[in-house]
Design an enzyme around this catalytic site. Sequence first.
Site, short mmCIF file in Angstrom:
data_model
loop_
_atom_site.label_atom_id
_atom_site.label_comp_id
_atom_site.label_asym_id
_atom_site.label_seq_id
_atom_site.Cartn_x
_atom_site.Cartn_y
_atom_site.Cartn_z
N ARG A 91 51.45 21.13 -37.17
CA ARG A 91 51.49 22.58 -37.37
C ARG A 91 50.98 23.35 -36.16
O ARG A 91 51.16 24.56 -36.07
CB ARG A 91 50.72 22.98 -38.64
CG ARG A 91 49.23 22.75 -38.57
CD ARG A 91 48.59 22.80 -39.94
NE ARG A 91 47.85 24.03 -40.18
CZ ARG A 91 47.02 24.21 -41.21
NH1 ARG A 91 46.87 23.26 -42.11
NH2 ARG A 91 46.38 25.34 -41.36
N ARG A 134 37.62 28.83 -47.80
CA ARG A 134 37.64 27.68 -46.89
C ARG A 134 36.18 27.42 -46.50
O ARG A 134 35.69 28.00 -45.54
CB ARG A 134 38.45 28.00 -45.64
CG ARG A 134 39.97 28.05 -45.85
CD ARG A 134 40.67 28.29 -44.52
NE ARG A 134 42.09 28.00 -44.57
CZ ARG A 134 43.06 28.90 -44.68
NH1 ARG A 134 42.77 30.19 -44.75
NH2 ARG A 134 44.33 28.54 -44.70
N HIS A 140 46.33 28.48 -36.15
CA HIS A 140 45.21 29.40 -36.31
C HIS A 140 45.59 30.81 -35.86
O HIS A 140 45.20 31.80 -36.48
CB HIS A 140 43.99 28.91 -35.53
CG HIS A 140 42.85 29.85 -35.63
ND1 HIS A 140 42.11 29.96 -36.79
CD2 HIS A 140 42.36 30.75 -34.78
CE1 HIS A 140 41.20 30.89 -36.62
NE2 HIS A 140 41.33 31.38 -35.40
N ARG A 167 37.07 25.75 -52.22
CA ARG A 167 37.60 24.45 -51.78
C ARG A 167 36.49 23.68 -51.10
O ARG A 167 35.77 24.22 -50.25
CB ARG A 167 38.76 24.67 -50.82
CG ARG A 167 39.31 23.34 -50.31
CD ARG A 167 40.53 23.52 -49.46
NE ARG A 167 40.21 24.05 -48.14
CZ ARG A 167 41.13 24.34 -47.23
NH1 ARG A 167 42.42 24.20 -47.52
NH2 ARG A 167 40.79 24.81 -46.06
N CYS A 205 48.21 28.94 -51.90
CA CYS A 205 47.21 29.54 -51.02
C CYS A 205 47.53 29.31 -49.55
O CYS A 205 46.74 29.63 -48.68
CB CYS A 205 45.80 29.06 -51.37
SG CYS A 205 45.57 27.31 -51.05
N ASN A 247 50.82 25.23 -45.73
CA ASN A 247 50.71 24.98 -44.29
C ASN A 247 50.77 23.48 -44.02
O ASN A 247 51.57 23.00 -43.22
CB ASN A 247 49.39 25.53 -43.73
CG ASN A 247 49.15 26.96 -44.13
OD1 ASN A 247 50.09 27.68 -44.45
ND2 ASN A 247 47.90 27.39 -44.12
N ASP A 248 49.91 22.74 -44.71
CA ASP A 248 49.92 21.30 -44.51
C ASP A 248 51.12 20.66 -45.20
O ASP A 248 51.69 19.71 -44.68
CB ASP A 248 48.61 20.68 -45.02
CG ASP A 248 47.51 20.81 -43.97
OD1 ASP A 248 47.80 20.56 -42.79
OD2 ASP A 248 46.38 21.19 -44.33
C1 PEP Z 1 47.24 24.82 -46.34
O1 PEP Z 1 47.30 23.71 -45.79
O2 PEP Z 1 48.24 25.47 -46.68
C2 PEP Z 1 45.93 25.44 -46.59
C3 PEP Z 1 45.83 26.55 -47.31
O3 PEP Z 1 44.85 24.85 -46.03
P1 PEP Z 1 44.43 25.03 -44.48
O4 PEP Z 1 45.35 26.03 -43.87
O5 PEP Z 1 43.02 25.45 -44.49
O6 PEP Z 1 44.66 23.64 -43.98
MG MG Z 2 45.52 22.51 -45.61
#
Ligand code: PEP
Ligand code: MG
Length: 568
Positions: A450, A291, A190, A327, A493, A439-440
């Site tokens: 993460r 989001r 975050h 989303r 994204c 990210n995920d």
């Molecule tokens: C991701 O996982 O890259 C993503 C955009 O979703 P979030 O960061 O909200 O998990």
């Molecule tokens: Mg994600």
Amino acid sequence: MFHGVGVNAGRVLGQVLQMPATVAEPAVTSPKDAGASLEANKAAIKSAAKTVQTQLRNRAETASAESKDILHATAQMAGDPMLIKAAGKLVSPDAPGGPRSPARAIWEAGQTVADTLTALGGYMADRATDVLDVRSRIVAELQGLPAPGIPVSPAPYILAATDLAPADTATLDPTKVLALITAEGGPQSHTAILARMLGLPAIVAAPGVDGIVDGTQVYVDGAAGSVTTNPDESMRTAAATWATQAAQMPAFTGPNTLADSLHIPLLANVGTGDDARKAAAAGAEGVGLLRTEFCFLDREKEPTIQEQVAAYGAVLAAFPGKKVVIRTLDAGADKPLPFLTPADEPNPALGARGYRTVATSAGVLERQLTAIATATAAHEAEVWVMAPMISTAEEAAQFTTLAKSAGLQTAGVMVEVPSAALTASAILSSADFASLGTNDLTQYAMAADRQLGPLATLNDPWQPAVLKLIKLTVEGACQAQVSTGAPKPVGVCGEAAADPALAVVLVGLGVSTLSMSARSLAPVAAVLATLTMAEAQRLAAVALQAVSATSARESVREQLPILAQLGL
Ligand code: PEP
Ligand code: MG
């Protein structure tokens, strides 16, 4: 010198202020207060509440219009006679269960008020969080600890912390904070997302920075990932040069084109209507990721359809005629929503999160899709809807069917689980598009949480395994297009899109749009404008051949002299 992972470039000098620790639940009694008279303990509670009230009122004086009202309302809560009276009863020797210390009494009384508000639901339930905030402030005051929350300082400062959570940073004033440095947290944490959103230089996973004494002067180099105490002259010059470069960064006015005029739309990641308006002002060509869980993070109960229509409508209103990808709720792990996600899973990142809650919380997704369809009908934006955490082609098909039966025309999926990247062509036989959540995707490909600072080098979207999964997704989309005859766009994204050098690689790998926090649009566009598609493809090949994340990043950066010219 402290070393960590740079997550947003920029070089600044400033004094450090530490984020105070969260206030812990006080013990029932304290030796210090046990000997005090009942009157003295009651007076201590009253006086601490008054001090907190005055502090909040003073802060309101200099706050922005939006925060002013919130601070005034919170100040009023600090002086709530019900709260003080209830706490006063608990310090008395006749209190059921025996007398509490003043701090404990406020803690319990605050909890009772918060529980009552929560039970009332709606607007009242939302105030429960404010009561708990006030309670922590009064307890800190009684214990002689610094007030919790973002430090308040008349002079700008560098915010240091162990890690930052969304709730900690809601009141962060970007005009006061020069940079963020944290001992923990990964590049997709975050803290990193927030830093990019606010355009602040940032370093995460830098052990020891949470021990720097308040007021210490430091030099932060966000690209190098270093924090230096006692900065020398060369660092002062570097900070001044960066300030000039940042001021000269050309504004992004869109559309984003490569040097050969190819259009690669740059979209924004947003969480609220306010974010969306800022993104539109920063030139975003649409929204690549709303989001929706960010609209409702503090909610105990599912928001009503009307509330959802209003929240989504505020975003759509900022982009008439433009694409907005909404989303569906991505609750779980780092973003728990009490009404959706189980609180007792041993491993929440691998649990019933994202789309998977369709099986555990009947009706929530259907109601959300109804709300999205209602908001869509009332606005001119071109709405696409997508589901998070899709792992199989069956899930993709189920979601697409649900979305279409709610009247939504374009339904797609996030590709953020490696299984989805590996089966992209099957997934895209039903889904209309895919959006790579890097990210995920990185955390799951590397099996590295993460949020964990010590795993930051694994948790790097430049990892060869992640780049290969991205390539496979694009190839899967091409196969799906051949078999279904319809174009199957693949965007990105995740935070990877906000790294100007990695954005070049992503375009070279064949992604069709990039979505990022509004502040990243200008630097990404400035770098992309200097390259043709053939050059981006060549750099993507360089990255794909690298044997490590570090060598991929370094080999690509070496061939992009524009980065140094722009101070990126
Ligand atoms: C991701 O996982 O890259 C993503 C955009 O979703 P979030 O960061 O909200 O998990
Ligand atoms: Mg994600």
